[in-house]
Scaffold this active site. Structure first.
Site, short mmCIF file in Angstrom:
data_model
loop_
_atom_site.label_atom_id
_atom_site.label_comp_id
_atom_site.label_asym_id
_atom_site.label_seq_id
_atom_site.Cartn_x
_atom_site.Cartn_y
_atom_site.Cartn_z
N HIS A 1 28.63 -10.41 -17.50
CA HIS A 1 28.30 -9.00 -17.30
C HIS A 1 28.07 -8.76 -15.82
O HIS A 1 27.44 -9.57 -15.13
CB HIS A 1 27.04 -8.63 -18.10
N HIS B 1 20.88 4.25 -17.44
CA HIS B 1 19.88 4.56 -16.42
C HIS B 1 19.25 5.93 -16.66
O HIS B 1 18.32 6.32 -15.97
CB HIS B 1 20.50 4.48 -15.03
N GLU C 1 0.81 -1.21 0.00
CA GLU C 1 0.00 0.00 0.00
C GLU C 1 0.84 1.26 0.00
O GLU C 1 0.58 2.22 -0.73
CB GLU C 1 -0.90 0.09 1.25
N CYS D 1 24.58 -1.41 -19.33
CA CYS D 1 23.68 -2.44 -18.82
C CYS D 1 22.61 -2.70 -19.87
O CYS D 1 22.64 -2.11 -20.96
CB CYS D 1 23.06 -2.00 -17.48
N1 GLN Z 1 21.27 -9.39 -19.86
C1 GLN Z 1 20.54 -8.60 -18.91
C2 GLN Z 1 19.85 -7.45 -19.63
O1 GLN Z 1 20.38 -6.94 -20.55
C3 GLN Z 1 21.44 -8.05 -17.82
C4 GLN Z 1 20.66 -7.26 -16.81
C5 GLN Z 1 21.47 -6.76 -15.64
O2 GLN Z 1 22.67 -6.69 -15.68
N2 GLN Z 1 20.84 -6.38 -14.57
O3 GLN Z 1 18.80 -7.03 -19.26
ZN ZN Z 2 23.82 -4.75 -15.67
#
Ligand code: GLN
Ligand code: ZN
Length: 759
Positions: free
Chosen positions: A644, A697, A17, A729
């Protein structure tokens, strides 16, 4: 009878909530008054629940709209001037610090956010400027104490401890934590005076920094600050609360100070019991024994707990039973869960059930004839039934592993030659991390399938359409190593959990990750096994559409484990090994299907790195890194293995990361590149690297020039034949509007730099 106490309770609400109210407030859907009224009702319900459960010492001030460290900053006036100048009230100032603020009157970025010790919770890092006064200016903890009192509940106010606060804060001017030791002690003295006046009995100061490696200077500062604070305690009883480990560096310093209670963690504190037994515990204090795990979801084993408590009561005259840390890290209640059947849910205890456990433990501990106590008998029966979660075939496979299974041959430089010949990629090859924007169409397709609006066949046909578009788009952009886009996944761990046996999923078991963001981790319930290939069809299809190589995309065993609730009847090492074997099978099947590059993501490798340096190897890295190697050691030399990682703060374990023996690693570097690049250069890092050249981001589109400059800077530390070019990312949270131009600029920059290095 023993008193019962908890360190803190979840606050997001059993149905999240608080999240929905707060987000609605952000969007202008409800007013500040409505938000405050709703939150007040939520707090009342939770205090009542604790009271009716029979908890003796109930916390207040553990509630937060965003984060407790942020609340402490606001209380102490640690508000950087750029936020003060916005002229907002206490609540909105907190939100501005947490999320940034953009409107007619100002444009300020958020404070940074960091992982809260070894949890998946994140706190806001306070910033202290040279002119920050550090004095009590806020009123939240006092208001919440009064609120509970007026509802007939005398609570124990909970506040971030002065030492932990100073250690976690960032000092942006010339001053350092030591310069504030005197001032913060005065402020906490005032906090005590205010609570004494309001009629509090206990007050809890949270000092988790005490479980980390401390220097002599740290201990001196801690002692100085608390000698001053305790001089002002009057009749209030002060509980120094520690959690997430043991306080081996300062146990004697802590027990020698005039605290009235000391909270110790007997669950994660490997040496806690030994410290108490070796050094004893003063008669004039209460030991708050953290024996009910505040992080796990399993029922407490009363027989084990009673043994610990007996040892503690041998040394300590006054004992209270407590959770090992705040219950913030577990979901609300098993009783409302609809996705677990009774046979499994009886094994679980979330926050609400843990309250009941504390009360039962306190009762049983004083029962001379406890082995006949029905609560004890039922609990013993529950734990006697272990072993039913195991699969002999999996166990046999794990125990047959030998050292050779953890080593990929031939050595990396020789593999690099084989891969060069097989893949024929240009220098500075370009790629992405895996996911492409999850557009409205992608989400709609999933929703339509889940609700039964479309058939499985239609769902799959639509997915194939998305993969084909994604491959075509990447070819147009000119990327060298392609991906399928991950449109079939909504979460990188959930997707694999759902396709492996051994995992359970819940409907409502949400846990706060940061602010209004919550996660619903899968539960590892039994031995993990892969029944059939998971990603092979999708990868094979995407590869069939193009001449360029397409990466197979897997989540690594440590990330799957660290973002799940783990089992406790077997070790984390054993579970990681089981998952690693399942992923290994997938790697080999992908390879057999003609996939030439396979990425095994370990985004959460750092998540459960032990807090103390001396524990890192023996308790974690010594099995986590080999588990990763197990996933790919069977691959052919010419198959290129990528990994990664998301956190750029891994310079301190750079050798171990190299020891994962991947051929290529990509990681986030756009925000704090220097330290990690320095470490790569200094450590003779062998893995080829793709330091993220722009920050996904943010919706900003990086220019070609910016990326070119980033590449030139990176080339100071990474040799051209080891450098990859990629974002930092996955792109799934972004839109195509910004993704396409960003990637075009990335490709153009890579081509320009390639031309210059003359290869
Ligand atoms: N392979 C994933 C993506 O590209 C890696 C995501 C991550 O590192 N959090 O979404
Ligand atoms: Zn990542």
């Amino acid at each position: 009878m023993l008193n019962t106490s908890i360190i803190g309770y979840p606050r997001i609400g059993g149905n999240r909530e608080l999240k929905f109210w707060t987000e609605s407030y952000f969007k202008g859907g409800i007013s500040a008054d409505e938000l405050l009224t709703n939150a007040k009702q939520l707090r009342y319900a939770q205090w009542k629940k604790q009271q009716t459960s029979g908890i003796d010492i109930i916390p207040s001030g553990d509630f937060s709209f965003y984060d407790g460290i942020l609340d402490a900053a606001a209380l102490l006036g640690a508000v950087p001037s750029r936020y003060r100048e916005l002229g907002l009230g206490e609540l909105d100032t907190c939100f501005a610090m947490a999320k940034g603020y953009q409107s007619g009157s100002g444009d300020v970025k958020a404070l940074s956010m960091r992982k809260w010790f070894n949890t998946n919770y994140h706190y806001i890092v306070p910033e202290i400027e040279d002119d920050t006064a550090l004095s009590v200016v806020g009123s939240k903890p006092f208001d919440e104490f009064d609120e509970a009192k007026s509802q007939g509940i005398l609570t124990k106010p909970v506040i971030a401890g002065a030492f932990t606060f100073l250690k976690l804060a960032k000092f942006t001017g010339k001053k350092s934590a030591a310069d504030y030791a005197g001032r913060i002690a005065d402020a906490y003295g005032e906090i005590l005076a205010r609570f004494a006046k309001s009629g509090a009995e206990w007050i809890q100061f949270d000092e988790p920094v005490l479980v980390t490696d401390l220097t002599k200077d740290d201990i001196a500062m801690f002692t100085q600050v608390y000698t001053a604070i305790l001089g002002k305690k009057g009749t209030l009883k002060i509980l120094l609360q520690t959690y997430f480990g043991d306080i081996r560096d300062c146990y004697r310093d802590v027990v020698n100070l005039p605290f009235d209670g000391i909270g110790l963690d007997f669950v994660e504190g490997r040496e806690t019991a030994a410290l108490v037994s070796r050094h004893g515990f003063p008669d004039d204090k209460t030991l708050f024994a953290g024996v009910v795990n505040g992080k796990n979801i399993w029922r407490n084993d009363y027989a084990k707990t009673l043994k610990i408590l007996a040892g503690v009561r041998d040394k300590a005259k006054s004992v209270a039973v407590s959770t090992s840390c705040s219950l913030l890290h577990v979901p609300y209640s098993v009783s409302v869960e609809t996705r677990l059947n009774a046979e499994v849910s009886k094994r679980f205890a979330f926050a609400e059930e843990k309250l009941g456990e504390l009360v039962e433990i306190a009762k049983i501990a004083d029962d001379e004839n406890y082995s006949a106590n029905p609560a004890f008998v039922a609990n013993a029966a529950l734990h006697a039934g272990s072993g039913q979660n195991s699969d002999p075939a999996v166990q046999k496979r794990v125990s047959a592993l030998t050292a050779g299974d953890y080593a990929r041959l031939p050595a990396r430089p020789i593999r690099a030659e084989a891969q060069k010949a097989a893949l024929n990629l240009p220098p500075l090859p370009t790629t992405t991390i895996g996911s492409f924007p999850q557009t409205a169409r992608v989400r709609q397709n999933r929703a339509n399938f889940k609700s039964g609006k479309i058939t499985y066949e239609e769902y799959q046909a639509n997915l194939r359409g998305f993969f084909a578009e994604c491959v075509k788009l990447q070819e147009e952009i000119g990327l060298d190593l392609l991906v399928h886009g991950e449109f079939e996944r909504n979460d990188m761990v959930e997707f694999f959990g759902e396709n492996l046996s051994g995992f359970l999923f819940t409907k409502l078991a949400w846990v706060q990750s940061y602010g209004t963001r919550c996660v619903k981790p899968p539960i590892v319930f039994s031995d993990v096994k892969r029944a059939s290939p998971i990603t092979v069809e999708v990868s094979r299809y995407a590869q069939s559409l193009t001449e360029k190589p397409v990466k197979g995309m897997l989540t690594g065993p440590i990330t799957i484990l660290n973002w799940s609730f783990p089992r406790e009847d077997i070790s984390a090492k054993e579970t990681a090994t089981q998952i690693a074997l399942a992923i290994r099978d997938e790697v080999l099947d992908l390879e057999a299907a003609g996939i030439r590059v396979i990425q095994i993501d370990e985004a959460a490798l750092r998540e459960k790195l032990p807090l103390r340096k001396s524990d890192r190897h023996s308790e974690y890295l010594d099995w986590a890194i080999p588990a990763f190697r197990l996933t790919h050691s069977g691959a052919k030399p010419e198959t290129q293995i990528h990994t990664h990682m998301c956190y750029s703060e891994f310079q301190d374990i750079i050798r171990e990361i190299d020891g994962m023996d991947a051929d290529v690693i990509s990681f986030e570097a756009s925000r704090s590149s220097l330290a990690i690049l320095g470490a790569i250069k200094a450590s003779g890092f062998e893995t080829a690297t793709g330091p993220g050249v722009y920050d996904i981001h943010s919706p900003r589109v990086p220019s070609e020039r910016e990326i070119t400059e980033a590449l030139n800077a990176i080339l100071q530390s990474v040799k051209p034949d080891k450098l990859w070019v990629n974002p930092d990312c996955g792109l799934k949270t972004r839109g195509n509007e910004e993704t396409v131009p960003s990637l075009k600029n990335l490709v153009a920059a890579a081509r320009a730099v390639r031309g210059k290095i003359g290869t």
